[in-house]
Structure formats: structure tokens, C-alpha cells
Design an enzyme around this catalytic site. Structure first.
Site, mmCIF file in Angstrom:
data_model
loop_
_atom_site.group_PDB
_atom_site.id
_atom_site.type_symbol
_atom_site.label_atom_id
_atom_site.label_comp_id
_atom_site.label_asym_id
_atom_site.label_seq_id
_atom_site.Cartn_x
_atom_site.Cartn_y
_atom_site.Cartn_z
ATOM 1 N NE ARG A 175 -3.463 -2.385 2.678
ATOM 2 C CZ ARG A 175 -3.767 -3.032 3.800
ATOM 3 N NH1 ARG A 175 -3.289 -2.606 4.958
ATOM 4 N NH2 ARG A 175 -4.556 -4.082 3.776
ATOM 5 N NE ARG A 268 -7.131 -0.776 5.943
ATOM 6 C CZ ARG A 268 -6.862 -2.052 6.204
ATOM 7 N NH1 ARG A 268 -6.382 -2.393 7.387
ATOM 8 N NH2 ARG A 268 -7.087 -2.978 5.304
ATOM 9 N NE ARG A 279 -8.176 -7.005 1.933
ATOM 10 C CZ ARG A 279 -6.998 -7.078 2.547
ATOM 11 N NH1 ARG A 279 -6.921 -6.849 3.825
ATOM 12 N NH2 ARG A 279 -5.900 -7.354 1.867
HETATM 13 N N1 LIG Z 1 -1.057 -16.644 8.048
HETATM 14 C C1 LIG Z 1 -0.568 -15.421 7.967
HETATM 15 N N2 LIG Z 1 -1.393 -14.373 7.866
HETATM 16 C C2 LIG Z 1 -0.855 -13.147 7.811
HETATM 17 C C3 LIG Z 1 0.523 -12.907 7.850
HETATM 18 N N3 LIG Z 1 0.749 -11.579 7.782
HETATM 19 C C4 LIG Z 1 -0.450 -10.998 7.708
HETATM 20 N N4 LIG Z 1 -1.425 -11.936 7.726
HETATM 21 C C5 LIG Z 1 -2.880 -11.754 7.696
HETATM 22 O O1 LIG Z 1 -3.285 -11.485 6.379
HETATM 23 C C6 LIG Z 1 -4.474 -10.737 6.428
HETATM 24 C C7 LIG Z 1 -4.381 -9.588 5.465
HETATM 25 O O2 LIG Z 1 -3.391 -8.709 5.876
HETATM 26 P P1 LIG Z 1 -3.194 -7.317 5.142
HETATM 27 O O3 LIG Z 1 -3.132 -7.546 3.655
HETATM 28 O O4 LIG Z 1 -2.061 -6.585 5.765
HETATM 29 O O5 LIG Z 1 -4.579 -6.582 5.378
HETATM 30 P P2 LIG Z 1 -5.257 -6.009 6.704
HETATM 31 O O6 LIG Z 1 -5.448 -7.106 7.683
HETATM 32 O O7 LIG Z 1 -6.554 -5.528 6.158
HETATM 33 O O8 LIG Z 1 -4.426 -4.913 7.226
HETATM 34 C C8 LIG Z 1 -4.662 -10.329 7.884
HETATM 35 O O9 LIG Z 1 -5.609 -11.214 8.469
HETATM 36 C C9 LIG Z 1 -3.333 -10.556 8.501
HETATM 37 O O10 LIG Z 1 -3.435 -10.890 9.884
HETATM 38 C C10 LIG Z 1 1.380 -14.051 7.981
HETATM 39 O O11 LIG Z 1 2.586 -13.977 8.035
HETATM 40 N N5 LIG Z 1 0.787 -15.253 8.020
HETATM 41 N N1 LIG Z 2 -12.090 0.878 17.827
HETATM 42 C C1 LIG Z 2 -12.051 1.506 16.652
HETATM 43 N N2 LIG Z 2 -13.039 2.366 16.341
HETATM 44 C C2 LIG Z 2 -13.039 3.004 15.147
HETATM 45 N N3 LIG Z 2 -12.089 2.858 14.202
HETATM 46 C C3 LIG Z 2 -11.069 1.997 14.465
HETATM 47 C C4 LIG Z 2 -11.012 1.283 15.710
HETATM 48 N N4 LIG Z 2 -9.904 0.516 15.677
HETATM 49 C C5 LIG Z 2 -9.305 0.746 14.486
HETATM 50 N N5 LIG Z 2 -9.990 1.623 13.761
HETATM 51 C C6 LIG Z 2 -9.712 2.108 12.383
HETATM 52 O O1 LIG Z 2 -10.114 1.045 11.520
HETATM 53 C C7 LIG Z 2 -9.277 0.965 10.390
HETATM 54 C C8 LIG Z 2 -8.722 -0.447 10.286
HETATM 55 O O2 LIG Z 2 -7.800 -0.661 11.322
HETATM 56 P P1 LIG Z 2 -6.461 -1.501 11.088
HETATM 57 O O3 LIG Z 2 -5.663 -1.375 12.336
HETATM 58 O O4 LIG Z 2 -5.831 -1.107 9.808
HETATM 59 O O5 LIG Z 2 -7.096 -2.960 10.953
HETATM 60 P P2 LIG Z 2 -6.430 -4.366 10.611
HETATM 61 O O6 LIG Z 2 -4.962 -4.244 10.852
HETATM 62 O O7 LIG Z 2 -7.083 -5.325 11.549
HETATM 63 O O8 LIG Z 2 -6.766 -4.649 9.190
HETATM 64 C C9 LIG Z 2 -8.187 2.014 10.551
HETATM 65 O O9 LIG Z 2 -8.523 3.144 9.775
HETATM 66 C C10 LIG Z 2 -8.247 2.347 12.061
HETATM 67 O O10 LIG Z 2 -7.872 3.667 12.314
#
Ligand SMILES: Nc1nc2c(ncn2[C@@H]2O[C@H](COP(=O)(O)OP(=O)(O)O)[C@@H](O)[C@H]2O)c(=O)[nH]1
Ligand SMILES: Nc1ncnc2c1ncn2[C@@H]1O[C@H](COP(=O)(O)OP(=O)(O)O)[C@@H](O)[C@H]1O
Length: 402
Positions: A175, A268, A279
Site C-alpha cells: 500500500r 481506511r 475481505r
Molecule cells: N497466516 C498469515 N497471515 C498473515 C501474515 N501476515 C499478515 N497476515 C494476515 O493477512 C491478512 C491480510 O493482511 P493485510 O493484507 O495486511 O490486510 P489487513 O489485515 O486488512 O491490514 C490479515 O488477516 C493478517 O493478519 C502471515 O505472516 N501469516
Molecule cells: N475501535 C475503533 N473504532 C473506530 N475505528 C477503528 C477502531 N480501531 C481501528 N480503527 C480504524 O479502523 C481501520 C482499520 O484498522 P487496522 O488497524 O488497519 O485494521 P487491521 O490491521 O485489523 O486490518 C483504521 O482506519 C483504524 O484507524
């Protein structure tokens, strides 16, 4: 009982006597385990070349080149090999850095047996030896957009010297704000698949159409730095880690509702509409599994962010003021440059062999291996190191180094 001399490899510079195809100028040593002879050697004298393994199967009269799992140790000036418990060979590398001098070649451990069964080939696995223990890693899972990254960032900002993030590998595109090596190691599928095959990953999963995985190196690098490792991985990954030798705390973060999750994902603004839909579709199954599979020790609802963060800290024992016991665990082992190696019960004696043994008391050490833990596919932990004045002292384990 009794002292068994370990093989010192420099003595074998001229090569393994039966002429197996390692170059005669290389360093090599052989260790018998049952009806197999494990020949560990280095084909040239360059510093930074790595150790290779070949097996002579005495019952079949055949040489076998095994599948070698894990990161191989680098070769320096020479090494000694000691067989432990009939299932692993301890390698003490001379001339290496203090954090890189003890390695284990697992030849018949549970992990190696499993891998042999899976691959149907002969398998050996390298595991680096480290001193002491690290705190249990923390695995955090939950659907995309629930706030895992936000909570982890808060924890790492408040306790920078205490936590380290396990940087995963992924085949998804970065990203805008994401940095390679910081948020993820962005990689190509073919490279990642090869590394998975070579045993370099603790777990991996296909998530939302991309490959994600935790390398052993990512987790161990954090532990080696004396910090507690945080993993942000999906539910399938958490399940694999649960089944692995890594002892961790498992926390699932759930959203207050699907509507709120959708809103967070959209706000986000990092995904295309198609990705958001994918997702959200996956989220329902993840929440179901997270809550009912028994994988997780704790489930936290991230409704109010501050409240959820406070609860997370409570689970990790951080609800008081910032902890003061951040003493880093001891690192590395300073080997005497010229030494001999021998074994007495659960102690490995590394005795200084300088021409003038004036400083022997400072330079001779004992590695206590009675409390070894872990092993391939991760580090072998729990090495205890003692300084000794004499061999008789070693049996009493006095002069413990901190
Ligand atoms: N199994 C596995 N899942 C991962 C790993 N790193 C990230 N993920 C998972 O992949 C999913 C997608 O991650 P990401 O593309 O960063 O999107 P986000 O969760 O929306 O921020 C999330 O559920 C993460 O927890 C990894 O090393 N192994
Ligand atoms: N408790 C909450 N209430 C409202 N917004 C939240 C809360 N926790 C996280 N966010 C927002 O939700 C979005 C997704 O959070 P993020 O940490 O990127 O999620 P993930 O890593 O699980 O994918 C971000 O924009 C974050 O600022």
C-alpha cells in the site's frame, strides 16, 4: 559417564577417507548416528561459505544427499562436532562471532522425523543455538479492518524496548505508506514458495487471494534482540502456530458488528471495492472460527479503541506503569580462539588451548545443555554458559556468567 573427545575438524583437512565427492581441500567431519554417518563439511576455504551435509548409509552402502531445512550456519576457521541424545549434532564454530558460534544439526528429532514422512526423503534441519529464554510471543488475529494493526502500533509505541514486530512475507502489492522490510517483506510467489519448501517458514496461508507467511527468521530476530515478538497473522496461520513448537499467547480481535467492520475498511481506503467485498466475505468465517475453534486464549472486542487497548495491556500484564524489568537477556558466547572440545554428561567443555595457558581461567568455558528447549524449525534455546578455572569446577557449574 566419562569424557568423550569431540572431533576437531581441522585435523581432517585432507578429506574424508573413502573419497566421497567433497573436495579434498575442504573441512569435513563425520559423526555416526546409528547406521548412518553424517559428514558435515565445507567445500572451500572462503570465509562466509556455509556448511554442507552428506549422509553415508552403512546398511545400504550408499551416499545420500539429504534435504537440508533451515538456515545453514556460515563456516569460519574450523569447527567441532558433538553428538547429543542420538538425535542432534552440536556444532561449535571456531572464529565466528559470539552470536553465531553454536549450531545444532538435527538428524532424528521429532521435527525431522515428521519432515521425512512428509517429503519421503532423508532430511536434516539446522537450528541456531542461543542463550537463555525469551518471553512468549503474542499472536494477534482478527478480520481485516478490525484494528489489529492499530492496536499493535499503540503497543509498540508505548513499549518500544519491550516488543518487536514479526515482519511477515507477502505476495500482495504494497500500500502507499507501506515500507518493504518494515510492514512486510514484499516478495514474489515463486521465491516465497521455494523458501517454504526449504523449511524457512514457521507458517503460511493463502489469505484474500495472496500468500502470507511468517519466516522463522522474522520471529527469531525479535527474540534475539531480547524483545517479545508480536505476530499479526490470520486464523489459519494462528492454527499452524498453535500446532508448532512455538509456545505463544493467542489473542483474537473481533469487531462490534459486521456493519462497523465494513465502515472501518471503507474509511481506511486502502482496498479496491472488489478487495473490500472479498475481505468482508472472509470476515464472517474468520470470526466464526476465531470464536469457536479453541485456538485462541483470549477474545477482545474492539468497539471503543482505548478500552480495547487497555484490555489488551491487561492480558499482557502491562496495566500498571511501564515495566522496569527490561533487562536484555544475555547474548552471545565468547569462545576462546584456540580451543579443544569435550563432553561430560550434559556439559560441553571448551578449553582454551593457547601456548601459554596463563589466562585459562578466563577463557575456558562450559556449555550446560541440560535445559535445552525448542529447536528446528526455530532456535535451540536454553544454553547455559559458565566460566571455569579447572575441569573439576565444571562439574559443579561454578562462576556462572550473567
Ligand atoms: N497466516 C498469515 N497471515 C498473515 C501474515 N501476515 C499478515 N497476515 C494476515 O493477512 C491478512 C491480510 O493482511 P493485510 O493484507 O495486511 O490486510 P489487513 O489485515 O486488512 O491490514 C490479515 O488477516 C493478517 O493478519 C502471515 O505472516 N501469516
Ligand atoms: N475501535 C475503533 N473504532 C473506530 N475505528 C477503528 C477502531 N480501531 C481501528 N480503527 C480504524 O479502523 C481501520 C482499520 O484498522 P487496522 O488497524 O488497519 O485494521 P487491521 O490491521 O485489523 O486490518 C483504521 O482506519 C483504524 O484507524
Amino acid at each position: 559417564m566419562g569424557e568423550a573427545p569431540a572431533l576437531c575438524v581441522e585435523d581432517l583437512k585432507e578429506g574424508f577417507s573413502n573419497g566421497f565427492g567433497l573436495r579434498t581441500k575442504g573441512f569435513k567431519a563425520s559423526t555416526d548416528v546409528g547406521d548412518k554417518t553424517f559428514v558435515i563439511g565445507c567445500n572451500n576455504n572462503d570465509s562466509a561459505s556455509s556448511l554442507e551435509v552428506h549422509i553415508y548409509d552403512k546398511s545400504r552402502g550408499k551416499w545420500v544427499i539429504p534435504t537440508v531445512l533451515g538456515t545453514k550456519p556460515k563456516f569460519y576457521e574450523g569447527y567441532s562436532a558433538v553428538l547429543l541424545n542420538g538425535d542432534r549434532i552440536m556444532i561449535i564454530i571456531r572464529g565466528s562471532t559470539p552470536d553465531d558460534c553454536i549450531w545444532f544439526l538435527e538428524v532424528d528429532t521429532e521435527y525431522v522425523k515428521q519432515q521425512k514422512e512428509v517429503s519421503g526423503t532423508e532430511v536434516v534441519a539446522w537450528s541456531k543455538g542461543v542463550r537463555g529464554d525469551a518471553e512468549k510471543p503474542v499472536v494477534i488475529s482478527g478480520p481485516s479492518g478490525v484494528g489489529k494493526g492499530t492496536l499493535i502500533n499503540m503497543l509498540m509505541e508505548e513499549f518500544p524496548s519491550m516488543f518487536g514486530f514479526s515482519v511477515s512475507h507477502t505476495t500482495r502489492a504494497p500500500r502507499d505508506m507501506e515500507k518493504n522490510g518494515v510492514h512486510y517483506h514484499f516478495t514474489e510467489r515463486s521465491i516465497m514458495e521455494k523458501d517454504i519448501k526449504d523449511g524457512k517458514f514457521l507458517e503460511f496461508a493463502s489469505v484474500h487471494g495472496n500468500l502470507y507467511g511468517t519466516s522463522i527468521e522474522a520471529v527469531e530476530a525479535v527474540a534475539d534482540s531480547g524483545k517479545r515478538c508480536i505476530l499479526d497473522i490470520d486464523v489459519q496461520g494462528a492454527k499452524s502456530v498453535r500446532a508448532s513448537s512455538l509456545d505463544a499467547v493467542f489473542i483474537f480481535i473481533s469487531p462490534p458488528s459486521m456493519g462497523e467492520l465494513e465502515e472501518r475498511l471503507r474509511l481506511r481506503g486502502t482496498e479496491t471495492e472488489e478487495q473490500v467485498q472479498k475481505r468482508l466475505r472472509n470476515a464472517e468465517a474468520e470470526i466464526e472460527q476465531g470464536k469457536s475453534s479453541g485456538i485462541f486464549d483470549h477474545i477482545l472486542c474492539n468497539d471503543n479503541l482505548e478500552k480495547c487497548y487497555e484490555n489488551l495491556k491487561k492480558l499482557l500484564g502491562l496495566d500498571g506503569s511501564a515495566p522496569t524489568n527490561t533487562k536484555p537477556s544475555p547474548k552471545g558466547i565468547d569462545l576462546p580462539p584456540n580451543h579443544s572440545v569435550s563432553k561430560i554428561d550434559n556439559k560441553i567443555l571448551i578449553k582454551c588451548e593457547t601456548p601459554e595457558p596463563v589466562n585459562e581461567s578466563k577463557n575456558s568455558i562450559v556449555l550446560d545443555i541440560s535445559l535445552l528447549k525448542g529447536g528446528a524449525p526455530g532456535r535451540t534455546r536454553g544454553l547455559n554458559v559458565y566460566a571455569i578455572d579447572s575441569f573439576s569446577d565444571c562439574l559443579n557449574g561454578i562462576h556462572k556468567l550473567s
